[in-house]
Design an enzyme around this catalytic site. Structure first.
Site, PDB file in Angstrom:
ATOM      1  N   ASN A  44       0.858  -1.195   0.000  1.00 25.02           N
ATOM      2  CA  ASN A  44       0.000   0.000   0.000  1.00 25.02           C
ATOM      3  C   ASN A  44       0.888   1.236   0.000  1.00 25.02           C
ATOM      4  OD1 ASN A  44      -1.793   2.176   1.457  1.00 25.02           O
ATOM      5  ND2 ASN A  44      -3.170   0.536   0.848  1.00 25.02           N
ATOM      6  N   TYR A  47       2.733   2.739   3.551  1.00 19.38           N
ATOM      7  CA  TYR A  47       3.505   1.495   3.666  1.00 19.38           C
ATOM      8  C   TYR A  47       3.074   0.515   4.761  1.00 19.38           C
ATOM      9  CZ  TYR A  47       6.940   3.622   0.447  1.00 19.38           C
ATOM     10  OH  TYR A  47       7.560   4.200  -0.623  1.00 19.38           O
ATOM     11  N   GLU A  54       1.339 -14.486   3.799  1.00 21.48           N
ATOM     12  CA  GLU A  54       0.821 -15.462   4.776  1.00 21.48           C
ATOM     13  C   GLU A  54      -0.506 -14.975   5.351  1.00 21.48           C
ATOM     14  OE1 GLU A  54       3.810 -14.193   4.546  1.00 21.48           O
ATOM     15  OE2 GLU A  54       5.368 -15.557   5.247  1.00 21.48           O
TER      16      GLU A  54
HETATM   17  N1  THU Z   1       6.633 -10.402   2.906  1.00 15.88           N
HETATM   18  C1  THU Z   1       5.686 -11.390   2.907  1.00 15.88           C
HETATM   19  O1  THU Z   1       4.628 -11.246   2.294  1.00 15.88           O
HETATM   20  N2  THU Z   1       5.950 -12.522   3.593  1.00 15.88           N
HETATM   21  C2  THU Z   1       7.137 -12.816   4.183  1.00 15.88           C
HETATM   22  O2  THU Z   1       7.284 -13.902   4.698  1.00 15.88           O
HETATM   23  C3  THU Z   1       8.219 -11.833   4.164  1.00 15.88           C
HETATM   24  C4  THU Z   1       7.873 -10.494   3.637  1.00 15.88           C
HETATM   25  C5  THU Z   1       6.363  -9.196   2.123  1.00 15.88           C
HETATM   26  C6  THU Z   1       5.990  -7.963   2.892  1.00 15.88           C
HETATM   27  C7  THU Z   1       6.375  -6.873   1.909  1.00 15.88           C
HETATM   28  O3  THU Z   1       5.306  -6.682   0.995  1.00 15.88           O
HETATM   29  C8  THU Z   1       7.547  -7.455   1.146  1.00 15.88           C
HETATM   30  O4  THU Z   1       7.502  -8.855   1.364  1.00 15.88           O
HETATM   31  C9  THU Z   1       8.892  -6.910   1.589  1.00 15.88           C
HETATM   32  O5  THU Z   1       9.059  -7.026   2.943  1.00 15.88           O
END
Ligand code: THU
Length: 133
Positions: A44, A47, A54
């Site tokens: 977004n 941020y 997950e």
């Molecule tokens: N992110 C996830 O969706 N899952 C994880 O296990 C690690 C990080 C995403 C959050 C953000 O959109 C991007 O990865 C960078 O941190």
């Protein structure tokens, strides 16, 4: 089942909305009923309002009526293992236990399998709120 989950995670990663980090993540929850629930990260412009893959997958799972996680797949690119962030370890914990396998994948496939207990030892969960008086 793991190969199917990996394929679903790859597909989910392709749906990621990550224009700010450009870090695309896909996640799949295998429910106790055998159903699979996929999610991607959704960032977004404000941020902190972004959502991890997950968390998206868990929302889809609960919406489908499932509240037990049997296994998890997380997929992301890069050299390092893309393990769930601290907040998502706790989100998974709500519906899983110490022995629940969490498969960490790259686009090429499985890299390492860890348990939730290894990623979040001595965790706090719903049982802790059951106090006898
Ligand atoms: N992110 C996830 O969706 N899952 C994880 O296990 C690690 C990080 C995403 C959050 C953000 O959109 C991007 O990865 C960078 O941190």
């Amino acid at each position: 089942m793991l190969e199917k989950m990996i394929d679903l995670a790859r597909n989910a990663m392709g749906r990621a909305y990550a224009p700010y980090s450009n870090f695309h993540v896909g996640a799949v929850m295998l429910g106790a009923d055998g159903g699979t629930y996929a999610g991607c990260n959704v960032e977004n412009a404000a941020y902190p309002q972004g959502c991890c893959a997950e968390a998206s997958a868990i929302s889809a799972m609960v919406m489908a009526g499932e509240t037990r996680i049997a296994e998890v797949v997380v997929m992301g690119r890069g050299e390092g293992l893309v393990t769930p962030c601290g907040g998502c370890r706790q989100r998974i914990r709500e519906f899983a236990d110490d022995n629940t396998p969490i498969h960490i994948c790259g686009e090429e496939g499985l890299r390492e399998t860890l348990t939730l207990g290894e990623l979040l030892p001595l965790s706090f969960g719903p049982e802790n709120l059951k106090i006898k008086d």
